[in-house]
Design a protein around this motif. Structure first.
Motif, PDB file in Angstrom:
ATOM      1  N   UNK A 209     -52.498 -19.608  -8.969  1.00 44.97           N
ATOM      2  CA  UNK A 209     -51.199 -19.232  -9.524  1.00 44.97           C
ATOM      3  C   UNK A 209     -50.575 -20.354 -10.347  1.00 44.97           C
ATOM      4  N   UNK A 210     -50.999 -21.584 -10.124  1.00 44.08           N
ATOM      5  CA  UNK A 210     -50.519 -22.693 -10.950  1.00 44.08           C
ATOM      6  C   UNK A 210     -51.542 -23.817 -10.906  1.00 44.08           C
ATOM      7  N   UNK A 211     -51.410 -24.774 -11.842  1.00 43.81           N
ATOM      8  CA  UNK A 211     -52.391 -25.850 -11.961  1.00 43.81           C
ATOM      9  C   UNK A 211     -51.711 -27.220 -11.928  1.00 43.81           C
ATOM     10  N   UNK A 212     -52.481 -28.214 -11.476  1.00 44.46           N
ATOM     11  CA  UNK A 212     -52.070 -29.613 -11.477  1.00 44.46           C
ATOM     12  C   UNK A 212     -53.083 -30.408 -12.285  1.00 44.46           C
ATOM     13  N   UNK A 213     -52.626 -31.525 -12.865  1.00 44.29           N
ATOM     14  CA  UNK A 213     -53.519 -32.339 -13.693  1.00 44.29           C
ATOM     15  C   UNK A 213     -53.630 -33.758 -13.146  1.00 44.29           C
TER      16      UNK A 213
ATOM     17  N   UNK B  63     -48.393 -28.523 -14.253  1.00 44.91           N
ATOM     18  CA  UNK B  63     -48.675 -27.958 -15.575  1.00 44.91           C
ATOM     19  C   UNK B  63     -48.034 -26.576 -15.687  1.00 44.91           C
ATOM     20  N   UNK B  64     -46.734 -26.510 -16.037  1.00 47.25           N
ATOM     21  CA  UNK B  64     -46.096 -25.185 -16.195  1.00 47.25           C
ATOM     22  C   UNK B  64     -46.794 -24.321 -17.239  1.00 47.25           C
ATOM     23  N   UNK B  65     -47.387 -24.962 -18.252  1.00 49.72           N
ATOM     24  CA  UNK B  65     -48.064 -24.225 -19.314  1.00 49.72           C
ATOM     25  C   UNK B  65     -49.551 -24.045 -19.075  1.00 49.72           C
ATOM     26  N   UNK B  66     -50.038 -24.377 -17.864  1.00 46.78           N
ATOM     27  CA  UNK B  66     -51.437 -24.160 -17.509  1.00 46.78           C
ATOM     28  C   UNK B  66     -52.401 -25.074 -18.243  1.00 46.78           C
TER      29      UNK B  66
ATOM     30  N   UNK C 232     -44.834 -20.261 -24.166  1.00 42.47           N
ATOM     31  CA  UNK C 232     -45.160 -21.678 -24.351  1.00 42.47           C
ATOM     32  C   UNK C 232     -44.047 -22.395 -25.095  1.00 42.47           C
ATOM     33  N   UNK C 233     -43.468 -21.741 -26.111  1.00 45.52           N
ATOM     34  CA  UNK C 233     -42.354 -22.353 -26.855  1.00 45.52           C
ATOM     35  C   UNK C 233     -41.155 -22.531 -25.937  1.00 45.52           C
ATOM     36  N   UNK C 234     -40.888 -21.530 -25.072  1.00 53.15           N
ATOM     37  CA  UNK C 234     -39.777 -21.628 -24.117  1.00 53.15           C
ATOM     38  C   UNK C 234     -39.982 -22.814 -23.181  1.00 53.15           C
ATOM     39  N   UNK C 235     -41.221 -23.009 -22.709  1.00 50.14           N
ATOM     40  CA  UNK C 235     -41.509 -24.121 -21.806  1.00 50.14           C
ATOM     41  C   UNK C 235     -41.315 -25.472 -22.512  1.00 50.14           C
ATOM     42  N   UNK C 236     -41.726 -25.541 -23.781  1.00 50.98           N
ATOM     43  CA  UNK C 236     -41.536 -26.778 -24.546  1.00 50.98           C
ATOM     44  C   UNK C 236     -40.055 -27.118 -24.654  1.00 50.98           C
ATOM     45  N   UNK C 237     -39.238 -26.106 -24.954  1.00 55.25           N
ATOM     46  CA  UNK C 237     -37.794 -26.334 -25.066  1.00 55.25           C
ATOM     47  C   UNK C 237     -37.196 -26.710 -23.711  1.00 55.25           C
ATOM     48  N   UNK C 238     -37.690 -26.078 -22.635  1.00 54.47           N
ATOM     49  CA  UNK C 238     -37.168 -26.375 -21.304  1.00 54.47           C
ATOM     50  C   UNK C 238     -37.434 -27.827 -20.920  1.00 54.47           C
ATOM     51  N   UNK C 239     -38.623 -28.325 -21.292  1.00 57.11           N
ATOM     52  CA  UNK C 239     -38.934 -29.727 -21.000  1.00 57.11           C
ATOM     53  C   UNK C 239     -38.021 -30.678 -21.778  1.00 57.11           C
TER      54      UNK C 239
END
Length: 627
Positions: free
Chosen positions: A501-505, A515-518, A620-627
């Motif tokens: 359901x989600x990933x870590x790097x 990694x919110x954007x996978x 992905x654009x929303x996540x970039x703005x959120x960061x």
């Protein structure tokens, strides 16, 4: 499109076994063909025939004059020549360094490989990448690149980043993903990496394994089924073929029942019946195609999992690396929740396997602690299958029975022999010594032994090694229903995005990063990191921005405004996707679709894919703005 080569009734034998027969395929300029099939079906044999390395036992390979073929086999050469001598034999540095494609190959595959080091002193993964670099570079220096690339498992030993690079490189060369082709030619590739297949290939060939019925009956040789489109299109088309086959099988069964009922009527023997009726019944049986080797992985019972699972608390760990200390983890805190499903990606050597060894208790940290819940039962699927060497003299059934003689499935006891048959071993293979089974069968046996221990936490380290796509799909189906906690380390992004359901790097800096954007976000982070390293190495300096608080506030407000707009667009797209999916479900439910129905289905699939791609871009654009 220009014709490159083709086959006429190609045949290949393996001892007394007919591996392939009656193979008639053609390859045109611009084709990018992915080749799938179960382990042992004959994929590597097919590549050997098409490359000309192996002579056919029947039929012919017809190649257009002047067509050059570059072939990557699964076996690396044995040589003490240097890396550069292996890749560019007899060439000076200025000859290969002036070619942009070759520089790209070096950057993508050989960044951590010393070019002056003897080939035999490299690790297995490094050797594999050098062999791939050699094949990709063939003919580029002289301006006459090989028109046909034939690659056997090129994604083995490549991490997520390496697979993404290879896909981009091949698309650039052969015109995939909207790129203008840098050269003419075709690509044939055997791989189990489904993301790579979807990203690169325009056709899929499925190699169907042959069958030996035994007892003097004629062998049914292996064959090839051809599908248009990438892996996703192949899955859809295969499902449709299976549905049509079921309809045909039902009709055949009705005919068979009628014929057999007629033959059994009355006291007279069969010989008194009209011969043509007997022949008709026997023909129905004789023409019955062999069933596919089905792999059924079943859901096992699991012990109850409490609130506490596995916690990393301020963990630090370092290893000696030559004369310096290499920091793997630095003050890392992470808590695994019940039923959490997390994927781990990272560069080679960043500590992915080490993280699993910490979680499983195999190693202890230098500082901090790993806390395990009282009811936790951990099972680990390691990268290799060496643990099976200890039971190499046992037969497959005995190896499963050694873990547990039976297991409860669906409220019923299933014995070890029944379970082995249900996970894809035929009765003959079930009594084969473990030492003699194939790599894919070893992996399957390793997995079922792990599951029979009834864990509630599973740690998977590169679980896709040696598994064909059918087994992978079955394993993913099993993992979907696993109610415990799951941690997966893999370079197979299709698997990661499918079952977690989600990933870590792990980026090599000693930290675990969300990694919110996978996986796409991970690749962007790695690209940015490489860019910053290159900039630093060239002596460039960066000047910190001196933006005022006022301008920062304006930027924040603009970002929030754009985010609100994106949220509305995302919601609208989600509604449209749901509507298209509903229409697709209605069309798919039609039992006897017409050509118009199939055309509508194809259009709906394409529309849904486009909507999902746009939806993902906006997210992905929303996540970039959120960061």
């Amino acid at each position: 499109m220009a014709h490159l080569f083709g086959t006429q009734n190609l045949k290949a034998l393996g001892g007394s076994r007919i591996i392939l027969d009656g193979i008639n395929v053609s390859v045109e300029d611009g084709d990018r063909i992915g080749i799938l099939g179960s382990n042992g079906a004959g994929k590597s044999t097919l590549l050997g025939l098409l490359s000309g390395v192996r002579k056919p036992d029947g039929g012919a390979l017809i190649r257009r004059d002047g067509v050059e073929v570059a072939f990557l086999t699964q076996r690396d050469p044995e040589t003490d020549a240097t890396v550069l001598e292996v890749i560019h034999p007899g060439k000076e540095a200025h000859e290969w360094a002036s070619n942009a494609l070759i520089r790209d190959i070096h950057a993508g595959l050989l960044a951590d490989v010393p070019l002056d080091k003897p080939f035999n002193q490299l690790s297995g993964g490094q050797r594999r990448r050098v062999s791939l670099a050699k094949v990709l570079s063939q003919g580029l220096i002289d301006g006459h690149p090989a028109e046909v690339l034939i690659l056997d498992e090129p994604t083995n030993h490549l991490d997520v980043e390496g697979v993404a690079w290879l896909a981009g490189h091949l698309n650039l060369r052969f015109g995939g993903r909207g790129n203008k082709a840098r050269q003419s030619g075709a690509l044939l590739v055997v791989t189990h990496d489904r993301w790579f297949l979807d990203e690169v290939c325009t056709h899929v060939w499925e190699v169907i394994a042959g069958v030996d019925p035994g007892k003097g009956k004629p062998q049914i040789p292996g064959r090839i089924e051809v599908y248009e489109g990438s892996y996703a299109a192949y899955v859809l088309a295969r499902a449709e073929r299976a549905r049509l086959a079921e309809v045909a099988a039902a009709k055949r069964e009705n005919l068979l029942r009628k014929e057999l009922a007629w033959l059994r009527r009355g006291a007279p023997a069969r010989t008194s019946k009209p011969r043509f009726r007997i022949d008709a019944a026997e023909a129905l049986i004789a023409n019955e195609p062999p069933p596919r080797d089905e792999v059924e992985l079943v859901k096992m019972a699991t012990a109850r999992l409490g609130k506490d699972v596995l916690d990393l608390e301020n963990v630090s760990l370092a290893f000696a690396d030559g004369q310096r200390e290499k920091v793997i983890f630095s003050d890392v805190t992470y808590r695994l929740a019940p039923a959490e499903r997390v994927g781990i990606v990272g560069v080679n050597g960043a500590g992915k396997t080490t993280l699993l060894r910490l979680l499983s208790g195999v190693i202890t940290p230098d500082k901090g602690r790993v806390k395990q819940g009282k009811t936790v039962s951990v099972a680990v699927l390691s990268q290799d299958t060496h643990e099976l060497d200890e039971i190499a003299d046992l037969r497959v059934v005995e190896a499963v029975n050694a873990v547990a003689p039976s297991v409860v499935i669906g409220g019923k006891d299933v014995t070890a022999s029944q379970l082995v048959e249900r996970i894809g071993f035929t009765k003959e293979r079930a009594w084969t010594p473990v030492a003699d089974i194939s790599g894919g069968e070893r992996r399957r046996l390793q997995l079922v032994r792990l599951l029979m221990s009834e864990p509630n936490v599973i740690l998977l380290d590169e679980p896709t090694n040696d598994l064909d796509t059918d087994t992978l799909a079955a394993m993913e189906d099993l993992l979907d229903s696993f109610p415990g906690t799951l941690v997966v380390v893999s370079h197979d992004r299709y698997l990661l995005e499918r079952v977690t359901s989600h990933q870590l790097a792990l980026l090599g800096d000693g930290k675990l990063r969300h990694l919110p954007g996978g996986v796409d976000e991970y690749l962007r982070l790695r690209a940015n990191l490489e860019t910053s390293v290159n900039t630093s190495a060239s002596g460039a300096t960066e000047t910190a921005p001196t933006t005022s608080k006022t301008s920062t506030a304006k930027a924040d407000r603009a970002a929030q405004k754009e985010m609100q707009k994106l949220e509305r667009q995302i919601d609208k797209l989600a509604t449209q996707i749901a509507e298209v999916d509903a229409k697709l479900a209605d069309v798919s439910a039609i039992l006897n679709p017409t050509a118009a129905d199939i055309e509508i289905m194809t259009e709906l699939v394409a529309e849904a894919a486009q909507l999902r791609e746009t939806h993902e871009e906006l997210e992905m654009r929303w996540l970039e703005l959120a960061e």
